[in-house]
Motif scaffolding. Structure first.
Motif, PDB file in Angstrom:
ATOM      1  N   ALA A  24      -7.269  13.467 -48.874  1.00 31.58           N
ATOM      2  CA  ALA A  24      -6.456  12.914 -47.785  1.00 31.58           C
ATOM      3  C   ALA A  24      -6.760  11.434 -47.588  1.00 31.58           C
ATOM      4  O   ALA A  24      -7.526  11.050 -46.689  1.00 31.58           O
ATOM      5  CB  ALA A  24      -6.725  13.695 -46.503  1.00 31.58           C
ATOM      6  N   SER A  61      -5.250   8.932 -46.231  1.00 27.35           N
ATOM      7  CA  SER A  61      -4.908   8.189 -45.025  1.00 27.35           C
ATOM      8  C   SER A  61      -5.419   8.864 -43.761  1.00 27.35           C
ATOM      9  O   SER A  61      -5.146   8.410 -42.660  1.00 27.35           O
ATOM     10  CB  SER A  61      -3.383   8.023 -44.954  1.00 27.35           C
ATOM     11  N   ASP A  62      -6.150   9.975 -43.910  1.00 29.03           N
ATOM     12  CA  ASP A  62      -6.599  10.707 -42.728  1.00 29.03           C
ATOM     13  C   ASP A  62      -7.914  10.125 -42.205  1.00 29.03           C
ATOM     14  O   ASP A  62      -8.893  10.036 -42.946  1.00 29.03           O
ATOM     15  CB  ASP A  62      -6.769  12.190 -43.085  1.00 29.03           C
ATOM     16  N   PRO A  63      -7.956   9.735 -40.903  1.00 29.11           N
ATOM     17  CA  PRO A  63      -9.187   9.136 -40.377  1.00 29.11           C
ATOM     18  C   PRO A  63     -10.365  10.124 -40.308  1.00 29.11           C
ATOM     19  O   PRO A  63     -11.508   9.725 -40.287  1.00 29.11           O
ATOM     20  CB  PRO A  63      -8.771   8.692 -38.970  1.00 29.11           C
ATOM     21  N   HIS A  64     -10.072  11.448 -40.303  1.00 29.88           N
ATOM     22  CA  HIS A  64     -11.155  12.432 -40.217  1.00 29.88           C
ATOM     23  C   HIS A  64     -11.722  12.795 -41.586  1.00 29.88           C
ATOM     24  O   HIS A  64     -12.680  13.561 -41.653  1.00 29.88           O
ATOM     25  CB  HIS A  64     -10.665  13.709 -39.533  1.00 29.88           C
ATOM     26  N   ALA A  65     -11.129  12.286 -42.645  1.00 30.49           N
ATOM     27  CA  ALA A  65     -11.581  12.666 -43.985  1.00 30.49           C
ATOM     28  C   ALA A  65     -13.028  12.232 -44.207  1.00 30.49           C
ATOM     29  O   ALA A  65     -13.466  11.205 -43.689  1.00 30.49           O
ATOM     30  CB  ALA A  65     -10.679  12.035 -45.046  1.00 30.49           C
ATOM     31  N   PRO A  98     -11.766  10.654 -50.265  1.00 26.87           N
ATOM     32  CA  PRO A  98     -11.706  11.146 -48.891  1.00 26.87           C
ATOM     33  C   PRO A  98     -11.262  12.606 -48.879  1.00 26.87           C
ATOM     34  O   PRO A  98     -10.179  12.939 -49.351  1.00 26.87           O
ATOM     35  CB  PRO A  98     -10.642  10.249 -48.251  1.00 26.87           C
ATOM     36  N   LEU A 121     -10.725  16.537 -47.014  1.00 22.61           N
ATOM     37  CA  LEU A 121     -10.525  17.342 -45.814  1.00 22.61           C
ATOM     38  C   LEU A 121     -10.733  18.812 -46.160  1.00 22.61           C
ATOM     39  O   LEU A 121     -10.367  19.257 -47.247  1.00 22.61           O
ATOM     40  CB  LEU A 121      -9.089  17.182 -45.294  1.00 22.61           C
ATOM     41  N   PRO A 148      -9.536  22.341 -44.871  1.00 15.90           N
ATOM     42  CA  PRO A 148      -8.667  23.064 -43.933  1.00 15.90           C
ATOM     43  C   PRO A 148      -9.415  24.257 -43.335  1.00 15.90           C
ATOM     44  O   PRO A 148      -9.981  25.057 -44.087  1.00 15.90           O
ATOM     45  CB  PRO A 148      -7.512  23.547 -44.815  1.00 15.90           C
TER      46      PRO A 148
END
Ligand SMILES: Nc1ncnc2c1ncn2[C@@H]1O[C@H](COP(=O)(O)OP(=O)(O)O)[C@@H](O)[C@H]1O
Ligand SMILES: [Mg+2]
Lengths: 295, 355
Positions: B288, B290-294, B337, B339, B341
């Protein structure tokens, strides 16, 4: 003329000292084992006069089968003078049922011990192994007593039973080791197919055991044919095997010792095991190999 | 076409207990796979169902009949073995017909069944050969044929494909699945190969240490393994594990990073502070950018596998392997990066049980 390629230089040495030594050893060993046979053969073809005067190693001047004839049909075994043919027939009558019975019983026992493992199988197997190592003379007297109680002392049946009993350890071990090496899944597949103890044995296991059966036949034929003491003790006067009769011929005390007849009788007695070895040598080796890598 | 049910079955060899109080209900026409490492008692259980082995405790029912004390031939079963177990001195035809002859069936009925089985398995030309004259794949076809002619309602397979090379294995695997479809018979299939289990089974029973560890559909076994053993044994490349604990706010905390578990479907409410293992399969990790939580993962090694790529990465101390599309541009030393799920996560307590 076309020029042939000629070998050049010294002929390469093929025979080293070690090789020569090896061959010498082999030849001497062969002579060591063959000389007695040779002496027996030539002596059996000579008349007594020639034996008395001649060299033991010399070839017969006029080879004759007279001694063989006499050994076969007129030599005296004790009081009767019907030759060794009586013993030959007795030996055959002992041999055939004994070989068949001992192999059949051994094969079934080996099969049961390898695939079915009934209760007490361990104990039976241990007993058989111990029996194989105890000198069988130990069993003779008890067996004589048991047989006379059972009324089969001094009979053909008695001697057949004795040979079957004494063949049991070897035969069982031979067949057990063969069957144990077969995949157990074969047996399970046959069970699922609905086959029982005897059908699995006869239709599936025995056809796979042919090489082992041949080995068993060779072992039992030579062993039983060469037997002396069991035949003497258990067969009874009427059924004395050839080995016992041979002993009677060779050991008769009256008159001149007829070496040519003795030799001929001995050779006649040895004929069956010799024939078995010559005819079955290849099978024997093949059977042992087949037993090792399974058929 | 029969149900099979095992009720409290126990089997011991001497003092060595192989199966401990085993209950198992197999539905009509079900394809059940017994999956487990070698030596865990799969063959023993199958032999017990076949009646080749006496059980020490419990009952076995087939098709609504208690067959615990019946002979193999009376149980309505057929069996295929790993070593083929063809009768070596009999022709293929005799191998197929042997059981029918034993049962005393009429000649023309035997011929009919043998011909039918031979056609189904394409072994018609082999009928007059001896097993020694067949290839491994052909031998196993004959062994399956021997089971087919019995018209059994339950088929038992004991690792029938293990002795074959990979290509034949795949071929016969689909063939067995097709047979299951056309015969509608109940099948119990033993294997230690998880691919076989996942591809063939309606349900899988994963076995280890004398008992069934988990019984469920391939989906359930794969996505919701009941314990760490099942999670590790099924799936290739294997699931990654990260040790950590349940934090104050119910997050998963590893050294240096954490993961919210609010959306994880806990079987039981989590205990704060408990040590847990987090497991995730390589293909469930999401890239991910563009995900800030990655979470940033350092790539240590890249293994191209043809259809895709396997990247071995680390987040802090934790080793995570991820499966990526084959055309992904990634080399060792990159940072990815990642994630996780929540519905793809697996949490196991200190005893290895799923949370
Ligand atoms: N006849 C037997 N006697 C003693 N132990 C056995 C016997 N058969 C199997 N075992 C033991 O039982 C366990 C389970 O064996 P098995 O059912 O063949 O395992 P699997 O098929 O799962 O590889 C193994 O530890 C094995 O050593
Ligand atoms: Mg097994």
């Amino acid at each position: 003329m076309t020029a042939m390629a000629q070998p050049n230089g010294r002929r390469p040495k093929r025979l080293s000292a070690g090789r020569i030594g090896l061959y010498a050893f082999l030849v001497i060993s062969a002579l060591f084992f063959l000389t007695p046979l040779y002496v027996m053969l030539v002596t059996s073809l000579k008349p007594m006069s020639e034996i008395r005067t001649g060299n033991i190693l010399a070839l017969p001047a006029a080879p004759s089968l007279a001694a063989w004839n006499s050994a076969w049909s007129s030599a005296c075994t004790g009081l009767q003078c019907n030759g060794i043919r009586v013993g030959f027939l007795n030996s055959i009558r002992i041999l055939v049922p004994s070989v068949m019975a001992s192999i059949m019983v051994g094969a079934v026992t080996g099969y049961a011990l390898s695939f079915w493992r009934p209760r007490g199988a361990q104990l039976l197997f241990a007993t058989l192994m111990v029996m194989a190592f105890i000198p069988y003379q130990v069993f003779i007297y008890p067996l004589v007593r048991m047989f006379s109680q059972a009324g089969i002392a001094n009979s053909l049946l008695g001697i057949v039973v004795v040979h079957t009993i004494f063949g049991l350890p070897t035969m069982t071990l031979l067949f057990r080791n063969h069957f144990v090496a077969l995949p157990i899944e074969l047996f399970k597949a046959a069970r699922v197919d609905g086959a029982g103890f005897w059908r699995i044995f006869i239709q599936i296991m025995l056809p796979m055991a042919v090489p082992i059966i041949v080995v068993a036949i060779i072992l039992q034929v030579t062993g039983i044919w060469n037997d002396f003491i069991l035949g003497l003790v258990f067969a009874g006067r009427e059924n004395l095997p050839m080995t016992v009769q041979l002993n009677n011929i060779v050991n008769t005390t009256q008159g001149e010792r007829t070496y040519n007849v003795d030799m001929a009788a001995t050779l006649l007695t040895a004929l069956v095991p010799l024939a078995v070895y010559f005819l079955s040598g290849r099978w024997f080796v093949r059977g042992i190999a087949a037993g090792a890598v399974k058929g | 076409m029969s149900t099979v049910s095992l009720r409290g079955v126990e089997i011991a060899f001497g003092t060595f207990k192989v199966l401990d109080w085993l209950d198992l209900e197999i539905a009509q026409s079900e394809f059940l796979v017994l999956l487990g490492p070698s030596g865990c008692g799969k063959s023993t259980l199958l032999a017990a169902i076949a009646g080749l082995l006496e059980i020490d405790q419990g009952e076995i029912w087939i098709g609504g009949r208690n067959v615990t004390w019946e002979e193999p031939k009376d149980r309505g079963i057929a069996m295929v073995f790993q070593s083929y177990a063809l009768y070596p001195r009999m022709s293929v035809r005799r191998n197929l017909s042997f059981g029918l002859q034993v049962a005393g069936m009429k000649r023309d009925e035997i011929d009919r069944r043998v011909t039918k089985a031979a056609t189904m398995l394409q072994i018609g030309e082999l009928l007059d050969r001896k097993p020694a004259e067949l290839s491994g794949g052909q031998r196993q076809r004959v062994a399956i044929g021997r089971a087919l002619v019995r018209d059994a309602s339950v088929f038992l397979f004991d690792e029938p494909l293990s002795n074959l090379d990979a290509q034949l294995r795949a071929e016969l695997r689909t063939e067995i699945k097709r047979l299951h479809g056309s015969l509608g018979a109940t099948m119990i299939f033993v294997t230690h190969d998880q691919i076989e289990a996942l591809t063939l089974a309606d349900r899988i029973a994963v076995m280890k240490d004398r008992r069934i560890q988990q019984l469920g559909t391939p989906q359930e076994i794969y996505l919701k393994p009941a314990n760490r053993f099942v999670a590790t044994f099924v799936g290739s490349p294997a699931m990654s594990f990260v040790s950590g604990r349940i934090g104050e706010h119910g997050n998963f905390e590893a050294s240096g990073w954490q993961l919210p578990l609010a959306d994880y479907a806990f079987a039981a409410p989590p205990v704060r502070g408990a040590t847990v293992d987090l497991g995730i399969r390589p293909e469930h990790v999401v890239l991910a950018p563009s995900d800030p939580h990655a979470l940033p993962a350092r790539v240590e090694l890249v293994e191209p596998m043809g259809s895709d790529l396997l990247a071995w990465t680390r987040i802090g101390e934790a080793a995570i392997s991820i499966r990526l599309p084959a055309e992904t541009q990634v080399v060792a030393g990159d940072t990815l990066p990642l994630l996780f799920p929540p519905h793809r996560l697996n949490l196991f307590d200190a005893q290895g049980q799923r949370l």
